[in-house]
Design a protein around this motif. Structure first.
Motif, short mmCIF file in Angstrom:
data_model
loop_
_atom_site.label_atom_id
_atom_site.label_comp_id
_atom_site.label_asym_id
_atom_site.label_seq_id
_atom_site.Cartn_x
_atom_site.Cartn_y
_atom_site.Cartn_z
N ALA A 115 0.83 -1.31 0.20
CA ALA A 115 0.12 0.04 -0.04
C ALA A 115 0.52 1.18 0.08
CB ALA A 115 -0.92 -0.25 1.07
N ALA A 116 0.67 2.21 -0.93
CA ALA A 116 1.55 3.24 -1.07
C ALA A 116 0.51 4.66 -1.26
CB ALA A 116 2.39 3.00 -2.30
N ARG A 117 1.23 5.62 -0.56
CA ARG A 117 0.21 6.71 -0.38
C ARG A 117 1.08 8.03 -0.23
NH1 ARG A 117 -3.52 6.62 4.48
NH2 ARG A 117 -4.68 5.09 3.19
N ARG A 118 0.73 9.01 -1.13
CA ARG A 118 1.24 10.50 -0.97
C ARG A 118 1.16 11.05 0.62
NH1 ARG A 118 -0.68 14.10 -5.53
NH2 ARG A 118 0.37 15.67 -4.31
N THR A 119 1.86 11.83 1.02
CA THR A 119 1.88 12.39 2.26
C THR A 119 2.28 13.82 2.15
OG1 THR A 119 4.46 12.06 2.92
CG2 THR A 119 2.61 10.16 3.64
N LYS A 120 2.16 14.75 3.10
CA LYS A 120 2.51 16.10 2.96
C LYS A 120 3.88 16.25 2.55
CE LYS A 120 -1.08 17.81 5.96
NZ LYS A 120 -1.22 18.52 7.40
N LYS A 121 4.94 15.34 2.88
CA LYS A 121 6.37 15.40 3.18
C LYS A 121 6.91 14.42 1.84
CE LYS A 121 7.26 16.59 7.74
NZ LYS A 121 7.88 16.40 8.90
N GLY A 122 5.95 13.85 1.26
CA GLY A 122 6.39 12.80 0.11
C GLY A 122 5.51 11.55 -0.19
N SER A 123 5.80 10.76 0.52
CA SER A 123 5.00 9.51 0.03
C SER A 123 5.53 8.30 1.21
CB SER A 123 5.40 8.76 -1.03
OG SER A 123 6.70 8.46 -1.32
N MET A 124 4.53 7.33 1.32
CA MET A 124 5.15 6.14 2.47
C MET A 124 4.51 5.04 1.63
SD MET A 124 2.32 6.99 5.36
CE MET A 124 2.93 5.38 6.29
N SER A 125 5.06 3.70 2.07
CA SER A 125 4.73 2.52 1.67
C SER A 125 4.62 1.59 2.77
CB SER A 125 5.30 2.17 0.43
OG SER A 125 6.45 1.69 0.64
N GLY A 126 3.98 0.39 2.75
CA GLY A 126 4.01 -0.82 3.63
C GLY A 126 2.90 -1.65 3.29
N PHE A 127 2.34 -2.01 4.42
CA PHE A 127 1.13 -3.11 4.58
C PHE A 127 0.17 -2.35 5.24
CE2 PHE A 127 4.14 -6.90 4.00
CZ PHE A 127 3.80 -6.98 2.85
N HIS A 128 -1.06 -2.77 5.32
CA HIS A 128 -2.00 -2.12 5.94
C HIS A 128 -2.09 -2.61 7.14
CE1 HIS A 128 -4.40 0.10 2.87
NE2 HIS A 128 -4.30 -1.05 2.14
N GLY A 129 -2.35 -1.85 8.35
CA GLY A 129 -2.28 -2.12 9.58
C GLY A 129 -3.49 -3.13 10.22
N ARG A 130 -3.14 -3.57 11.11
CA ARG A 130 -4.15 -4.89 11.51
C ARG A 130 -5.81 -4.36 11.69
NH1 ARG A 130 -2.20 -9.37 13.18
NH2 ARG A 130 -0.42 -8.25 13.89
N ALA A 131 -6.46 -4.89 10.86
CA ALA A 131 -8.04 -4.47 10.98
C ALA A 131 -7.89 -2.93 10.83
CB ALA A 131 -8.69 -4.78 11.92
N SER A 132 -7.22 -2.54 9.69
CA SER A 132 -7.33 -0.97 9.55
C SER A 132 -6.99 -0.55 8.35
CB SER A 132 -6.05 -0.43 10.49
OG SER A 132 -6.01 1.06 10.19
N ASP A 133 -7.32 0.57 7.60
CA ASP A 133 -6.79 1.19 6.36
C ASP A 133 -5.49 2.00 6.48
OD1 ASP A 133 -8.95 0.09 4.92
OD2 ASP A 133 -10.17 1.90 5.34
N THR A 134 -5.08 2.18 7.80
CA THR A 134 -3.63 2.91 7.93
C THR A 134 -2.37 2.16 7.18
OG1 THR A 134 -4.37 3.60 9.99
CG2 THR A 134 -2.13 3.53 10.04
N VAL A 135 -1.69 2.86 6.68
CA VAL A 135 -0.39 1.93 5.86
C VAL A 135 0.51 2.15 7.17
CG1 VAL A 135 1.28 2.47 3.97
CG2 VAL A 135 -1.17 3.07 3.73
#
Length: 404
Positions: A115-135
């Protein structure tokens, strides 16, 4: 605060206490406390830990949703996954020889969807958190091959180029013999400038292939997979076994089941995971619903040396299963259906004169349902080989031999 004693593990790895009460990341024999929320226990504290509890090998375990069972010792997980297979069969009144489970090692997954997402400072990637949409960022993930883990930076670059602040990209990365095969979904609609920019990423990052949604943007080299003597270039997003280790053990079980057979049908054949290795010793008819995968299989066979004749058919086996007379002159059947199983095709196999079946499954429940139907039709379930290539998850696969 009320105490609960965990008595068993559920299908998805949660500890279960009397009630039932479901307690994530707990183990049989443990005494725990927590806040009851319906049938689920929250804010869990371990009062009496199990002897099978271990320190998670990955520091991201508690927050990341990629693994469910890193808190449990390997022998416990192996026994639990074997029990999942046993219970699925027992529910259908079936008992057979279940061989010791084979587990893929850590850092062996050759495909991952970041899962990859743009952020205010650039971007981040990883897996979704446990039972969550958080990266959740996972720089020390113990699940995937190191080459895949290094591809997180590619996912982040793609998010900056073609993602939005409101959406999360799904960046699926697969290792191949010539580099990474990358497929992206959830990004901006493709246009001329984005296409040019993405093609440049493929070149500078040395990717084998880059696909945006369903469009191949660039391909520096065919991202081939090796199946026996054949190099196959799967279409973007095509099914593959999760680890080379798991694939090898499933293949070994299939080869054992059809050993000595000279003409074999491979149903739900994909890109040739079983078809092409079997073609070293037998003529094989491969049947697969996705025409692009059939085409890749055929091209790989034609370019290979030392394989016997492989014929192929693109056919939806759910809507149009092979009929009994189509099995005529074939000595054995291999089938590796999706999670839904192969109920319609199984009915036709029973009506045919087929005497040997190698069944590969990623769902013990639908496998047991189909096998019960086959046993009623005169087959014997000779043995089952569980294979755990989704290490630390609740998922288990298997291969089996049936004969009559």
């Amino acid at each position: 605060m009320t105490e609960f004693r965990i008595t068993r593990l559920g299908q998805y790895g949660d500890g279960i206490a009397e009630g039932p009460v479901f307690a994530p990341m707990t183990l049989p024999g443990e005494v725990v406390t927590g806040t009851l929320d319906g049938a689920n226990l929250r804010d869990i504290k371990i009062v009496t830990p199990s002897e099978d509890r271990v320190a998670a090998p990955c520091r991201h375990f508690k927050s990341c949703g990629g693994c469910q069972m890193q808190h449990a010792a390997d022998p416990l997980v192996a026994a639990w996954k074997t029990q999942i297979v046993e219970q699925a069969l027992a529910a259908q009144g079936i008992h057979t020889d279940i061989r010791p489970i084979v587990t893929s090692p850590a850092q062996s997954r050759r495909r991952a969807t970041f899962a990859a997402r743009r952020t205010k400072k650039g971007s981040m990637s990883g897996f979704h958190g446990r039972a969550s949409d958080t990266v959740v960022e996972i720089p020390d993930c113990q699940l995937v091959e190191p080459e895949l883990l290094a591809a997180r930076s590619i996912a982040e670059e793609l998010a900056e180029i073609g993602g939005s602040r409101k959406a999360t990209l799904a960046v699926t990365v697969t290792t191949s013999r010539v580099g990474l095969d990358v497929q992206v979904s959830g990004g901006k609609p493709i246009d001329g400038q984005l296409r040019i920019t993405l093609a440049a990423v493929c070149d500078t990052r040395g990717l084998a292939r880059l696909t945006w949604e369903d469009e191949v943007i660039a391909q520096r080299a065919p991202p081939v997979q090796r199946f026996s003597n054949a190099d196959v270039c799967p279409p973007p997003g095509a099914f593959m076994q999760a680890t080379a280790h798991g694939e090898a053990h499933l293949l070994a079980a299939v080869q054992e089941a059809v050993q000595g057979r000279k003409r074999v049908i491979d149903l739900f054949a994909g890109c040739g995971t079983f078809t092409l290795p079997l073609a070293k010793d037998a003529e094989v008819w491969a049947v697969e619903g996705e025409a692009a995968m059939v085409e890749a299989l055929d091209k790989g066979w034609r370019m290979a040396q030392g394989l016997k004749t492989v014929t192929h058919t693109a056919r939806d086996l759910y809507r149009r299963p092979l009929l009994p007379d189509e099995f005529y002159k074939y000595d054995a059947v291999v089938m590796d259906p999706p999670r839904a199983g192969a109920e319609a095709q199984t009915s036709e196999i029973i009506r045919s004169d087929t005497k040997r079946v190698a069944y590969v499954s990623c769902n013990p429940v639908t496998f047991a349902r189909d096998v019960a139907q086959m046993i009623a039709g005169g087959f014997t379930l000779d043995w089952v080989q569980p294979v755990d290539q989704f290490r630390w998850s609740s998922h288990v696969e298997l291969a089996a031999q049936l004969s009559r």
